[in-house]
Scaffold this active site. Structure first.
Site, PDB file in Angstrom:
ATOM      1  N   LYS A 133     -23.167 -18.814  20.308  1.00  0.00           N
ATOM      2  CA  LYS A 133     -22.198 -18.812  19.669  1.00  0.00           C
ATOM      3  C   LYS A 133     -21.163 -17.916  20.120  1.00  0.00           C
ATOM      4  CE  LYS A 133     -22.078 -19.122  15.345  1.00  0.00           C
ATOM      5  NZ  LYS A 133     -21.354 -20.105  15.089  1.00  0.00           N
ATOM      6  N   LYS A 171     -21.073  -8.826  20.882  1.00  0.00           N
ATOM      7  CA  LYS A 171     -20.585  -8.578  19.126  1.00  0.00           C
ATOM      8  C   LYS A 171     -21.700  -8.892  18.212  1.00  0.00           C
ATOM      9  CE  LYS A 171     -16.943  -9.920  15.940  1.00  0.00           C
ATOM     10  NZ  LYS A 171     -16.379 -10.154  16.155  1.00  0.00           N
ATOM     11  N   LYS A 186     -18.288 -19.392  24.320  1.00  0.00           N
ATOM     12  CA  LYS A 186     -16.783 -19.508  23.819  1.00  0.00           C
ATOM     13  C   LYS A 186     -16.588 -20.343  23.736  1.00  0.00           C
ATOM     14  CE  LYS A 186     -13.540 -17.121  21.270  1.00  0.00           C
ATOM     15  NZ  LYS A 186     -13.399 -16.676  20.327  1.00  0.00           N
ATOM     16  N   ASP A 210     -12.134 -21.196  15.806  1.00  0.00           N
ATOM     17  CA  ASP A 210     -11.423 -19.474  15.526  1.00  0.00           C
ATOM     18  C   ASP A 210      -9.797 -20.351  15.666  1.00  0.00           C
ATOM     19  OD1 ASP A 210     -11.421 -17.112  18.032  1.00  0.00           O
ATOM     20  OD2 ASP A 210     -10.104 -18.618  19.326  1.00  0.00           O
ATOM     21  N   THR A 219     -14.460 -11.889   6.417  1.00  0.00           N
ATOM     22  CA  THR A 219     -14.005 -11.169   7.393  1.00  0.00           C
ATOM     23  C   THR A 219     -13.660  -9.980   6.837  1.00  0.00           C
ATOM     24  OG1 THR A 219     -14.100 -12.876   9.337  1.00  0.00           O
ATOM     25  CG2 THR A 219     -12.858 -10.493   9.989  1.00  0.00           C
ATOM     26  N   ASN A 231      -5.429 -13.443   6.459  1.00  0.00           N
ATOM     27  CA  ASN A 231      -6.929 -13.787   6.278  1.00  0.00           C
ATOM     28  C   ASN A 231      -8.216 -13.149   5.709  1.00  0.00           C
ATOM     29  OD1 ASN A 231      -9.720 -14.540   7.019  1.00  0.00           O
ATOM     30  ND2 ASN A 231      -9.334 -16.190   5.679  1.00  0.00           N
ATOM     31  N   SER A 281     -21.118 -16.762   9.444  1.00  0.00           N
ATOM     32  CA  SER A 281     -21.970 -17.856  10.359  1.00  0.00           C
ATOM     33  C   SER A 281     -23.169 -17.536  10.839  1.00  0.00           C
ATOM     34  CB  SER A 281     -20.972 -17.484  12.074  1.00  0.00           C
ATOM     35  OG  SER A 281     -19.622 -18.702  11.685  1.00  0.00           O
TER      36      SER A 281
HETATM   37  P1  NAD Z   1      -3.635 -14.468  10.205  1.00  0.00           P
HETATM   38  O1  NAD Z   1      -2.738 -15.670  10.783  1.00  0.00           O
HETATM   39  O2  NAD Z   1      -4.312 -15.028   8.612  1.00  0.00           O
HETATM   40  O3  NAD Z   1      -3.077 -12.783   9.837  1.00  0.00           O
HETATM   41  C1  NAD Z   1      -2.554 -12.278  10.863  1.00  0.00           C
HETATM   42  C2  NAD Z   1      -1.285 -11.972  10.335  1.00  0.00           C
HETATM   43  O4  NAD Z   1      -0.490 -10.700  10.418  1.00  0.00           O
HETATM   44  C3  NAD Z   1       0.206 -12.525   9.112  1.00  0.00           C
HETATM   45  O5  NAD Z   1       0.407 -12.636   7.157  1.00  0.00           O
HETATM   46  C4  NAD Z   1       1.362 -11.986  10.238  1.00  0.00           C
HETATM   47  O6  NAD Z   1       2.035 -12.587   8.738  1.00  0.00           O
HETATM   48  C5  NAD Z   1       1.046 -10.451   9.997  1.00  0.00           C
HETATM   49  N1  NAD Z   1       2.031 -10.308  11.514  1.00  0.00           N
HETATM   50  C6  NAD Z   1       2.211 -10.516  12.402  1.00  0.00           C
HETATM   51  N2  NAD Z   1       2.556  -9.191  13.328  1.00  0.00           N
HETATM   52  C7  NAD Z   1       2.398  -8.283  12.242  1.00  0.00           C
HETATM   53  C8  NAD Z   1       3.514  -7.173  12.221  1.00  0.00           C
HETATM   54  N3  NAD Z   1       3.490  -6.835  13.379  1.00  0.00           N
HETATM   55  N4  NAD Z   1       3.193  -5.993  11.870  1.00  0.00           N
HETATM   56  C9  NAD Z   1       2.385  -6.557  10.817  1.00  0.00           C
HETATM   57  N5  NAD Z   1       2.022  -7.128  10.152  1.00  0.00           N
HETATM   58  C10 NAD Z   1       2.301  -8.214  10.896  1.00  0.00           C
HETATM   59  O7  NAD Z   1      -4.817 -13.810  10.825  1.00  0.00           O
HETATM   60  P2  NAD Z   1      -5.919 -13.485  10.488  1.00  0.00           P
HETATM   61  O8  NAD Z   1      -7.199 -14.452  10.362  1.00  0.00           O
HETATM   62  O9  NAD Z   1      -6.182 -12.262   9.695  1.00  0.00           O
HETATM   63  O10 NAD Z   1      -5.755 -12.759  11.636  1.00  0.00           O
HETATM   64  C11 NAD Z   1      -6.045 -11.268  11.890  1.00  0.00           C
HETATM   65  C12 NAD Z   1      -6.395 -10.296  13.372  1.00  0.00           C
HETATM   66  O11 NAD Z   1      -7.867 -10.337  13.090  1.00  0.00           O
HETATM   67  C13 NAD Z   1      -6.732 -11.085  14.603  1.00  0.00           C
HETATM   68  O12 NAD Z   1      -6.356  -9.662  15.185  1.00  0.00           O
HETATM   69  C14 NAD Z   1      -8.103 -11.686  14.604  1.00  0.00           C
HETATM   70  O13 NAD Z   1      -8.735 -12.113  15.984  1.00  0.00           O
HETATM   71  C15 NAD Z   1      -8.765 -10.744  13.643  1.00  0.00           C
HETATM   72  N6  NAD Z   1     -10.428 -11.602  13.600  1.00  0.00           N
HETATM   73  C16 NAD Z   1     -10.082 -12.807  12.651  1.00  0.00           C
HETATM   74  C17 NAD Z   1     -11.087 -12.745  12.129  1.00  0.00           C
HETATM   75  C18 NAD Z   1     -11.394 -14.083  11.078  1.00  0.00           C
HETATM   76  O14 NAD Z   1     -12.147 -14.029  10.126  1.00  0.00           O
HETATM   77  N7  NAD Z   1     -10.115 -14.670  10.237  1.00  0.00           N
HETATM   78  C19 NAD Z   1     -11.858 -12.844  12.405  1.00  0.00           C
HETATM   79  C20 NAD Z   1     -12.801 -11.550  13.413  1.00  0.00           C
HETATM   80  C21 NAD Z   1     -11.340 -10.959  14.324  1.00  0.00           C
END
Ligand code: NAD
Length: 419
Positions: free
Chosen positions: A68, A92, A104, A144, A188, A219, A348
């Site tokens: 997965k 994880k 992946k 992803d 998340t 997100n 998921s």
């Molecule tokens: P996203 O693209 O929706 O959001 C990222 C946010 O960070 C944006 O609002 C952007 O403006 C902001 N940002 C960028 N640079 C910045 C800075 N220097 N300071 C402050 N804000 C800043 O991404 P996401 O899906 O929310 O993912 C964020 C993190 O969480 C990543 O590391 C991702 O790998 C991890 N993650 C996401 C999920 C998921 O389900 N979406 C799951 C596990 C881990």
């Protein structure tokens, strides 16, 4: 030459094997994926040219169940990084207590440069190339970086056409109408909020009224903030690339979401102090910090500016290992990323269970199940952490989570006779 990312992941496993007193063979088996597939995906472009894209699927370990992990569409993906990411998924999923191994996938492409038709052809081509090794009992991908529910919908359609029947459980994070679940959108961030609440319960006497600063407003960050506010916390800072909003009286997260959706900038929020530094959210006066934007944000350069007592890593890798040790010296608890942000993969799993039985729980019931799993996972890690640090002083919560994850993998492989 092994890439730095892969080397770091392998070093982490090595450290966990030593820390948990597991036999060296555990490292040996986890240091190599079970299967690596390199594929070529031909796509007829809108201008008539034939373009060949390179893609991968790494099936790292299946001791605990089907592989997965997500599929990434990005111009800079490499096979080595895909191996590293698949390995991290094994850890994880094991820690999350769900019946999955790690995998992946990736395609080297900039999806923003493709038309919708080209993107659809690429997504369907990925499935055609990998059809024999994917399946709802074999390997279950999800989105992803660069992929989304629409792409999952095309992929599940292509797979179903080839199978000659609908196979909803082969991809997760699908649109709700195509056997997805509405909780996925915020799973998340919701999982982060549950873990934050539990950590506050253990270390700060409860979440009610606690001041929380969140870096990011994407997100993960926005739903982390939204659910924590619902649980009684006071959100004092949020940020994005436009800057940081700080309001010690508390930010109205729903209003901030509306402003961000309409203007794309969090800094347009009508109240509070505006600081034109996206990192300022890390340094404000708060009890809890959620670094939820991107990796390598808390480093040796800025670690002394952090005031929070608990850090819950919503993003992947926001704290460097050196900074984490420094924080530990000051008594700051860092809830590690692969525990805190596992809500997406746990969701998921719930979607997959719904799909396999063709029975759907609905939003409330699904959220309750997600909450239960995230809470229990935190409590297991908390207990292990407190046990470990009575014996060894310089333990961080990440160490305890790593040992628990390896313990489950080790036991499964031992019973199977692999070790
Ligand atoms: P996203 O693209 O929706 O959001 C990222 C946010 O960070 C944006 O609002 C952007 O403006 C902001 N940002 C960028 N640079 C910045 C800075 N220097 N300071 C402050 N804000 C800043 O991404 P996401 O899906 O929310 O993912 C964020 C993190 O969480 C990543 O590391 C991702 O790998 C991890 N993650 C996401 C999920 C998921 O389900 N979406 C799951 C596990 C881990």
């Amino acid at each position: 030459m092994v890439s730095e990312f892969l080397k770091n992941v392998l070093d982490t496993i090595k450290r966990g094997v030593e820390l948990g007193g597991f036999p060296e063979e555990l490292y040996k088996i986890l240091s190599k994926p079970e299967r690596i597939l390199i594929i070529k995906i031909p796509v007829r472009m809108d201008d008539g040219r034939l373009e060949i894209f390179e893609g991968y699927r790494v099936q790292h370990n299946s001791a605990l169940g089907p592989y997965k992990g997500g599929i990434r569409f990005h111009p800079e993906v490499t096979l080595e990084d895909d191996i590293a990411l698949a390995t991290l998924m094994t850890l994880k999923n094991s820690l999350a207590g769900i019946p999955y191994g790690g995998g992946k996938g990736a395609v080297r492409v900039d999806p923003k440069k493709l038309s919708p038709r080209e993107l659809e052809q690429l997504s369907r081509g990925y499935v055609r190339a990998l059809y024999p090794v994917l399946g709802d009992q074999t390997d279950i991908p999800a989105p992803d970086v660069g992929t989304n529910p629409q792409i999952m919908a095309w992929m599940v359609d292509e797979y179903s056409k080839m199978a000659g029947r609908n196979v909803p459980g082969v991809f997760t994070s699908k649109p709700p109408v195509l056997w997805g679940n509405p909780v996925r959108e915020y799973s998340t961030g919701f999982g982060c909020a549950v873990v934050t609440r539990e950590a506050a319960e253990k270390y700060l006497g409860g979440i009610e009224g606690k001041r929380v600063a969140i870096q990011g407003f994407g997100n993960v960050a926005r739903w982390h903030a939204y659910w924590l506010q619902k649980m009684g916390a006071k959100i004092v800072a949020i940020s994005d690339t436009s800057g940081t909003v700080y309001d010690p009286e508390g930010i109205n997260v729903e209003l901030a979401m509306k402003v961000k959706n309409e203007t794309r900038k969090v800094i347009n929020y009508p109240k509070g102090e505006k600081i034109h530094d996206p990192k300022a959210a890390l340094y404000v006066d708060a009890d809890i910090l959620g670094p939820d934007a991107l990796e390598n944000q808390i480093t040796m350069e800025n670690v002394n500016k952090i005031k929070a007592k608990i850090i819950v890593e919503g993003a992947n890798g926001p704290t460097t290992p050196e900074a984490e040790r420094e924080l530990a010296k000051k008594g700051v608890i860092v809830v590690p990323d692969f525990l805190a942000n596992a809500g997406g993969v746990v969701m998921s799993y719930l979607e997959w269970v719904e799909n396999l039985q063709w029975y759907f729980w609905g939003e409330e019931e699904t959220r309750a199940r997600l909450e239960n799993i995230m809470k229990n996972n935190f409590l297991r890690v908390y207990k292990k952490f407190e046990d470990m640090r009575t014996e060894k002083k310089d333990i961080v919560m990440r160490d305890a989570a790593l040992v628990l994850s390896l313990e489950r993998l080790y036991e499964a492989m031992k019973y199977r006779g692999w070790l």
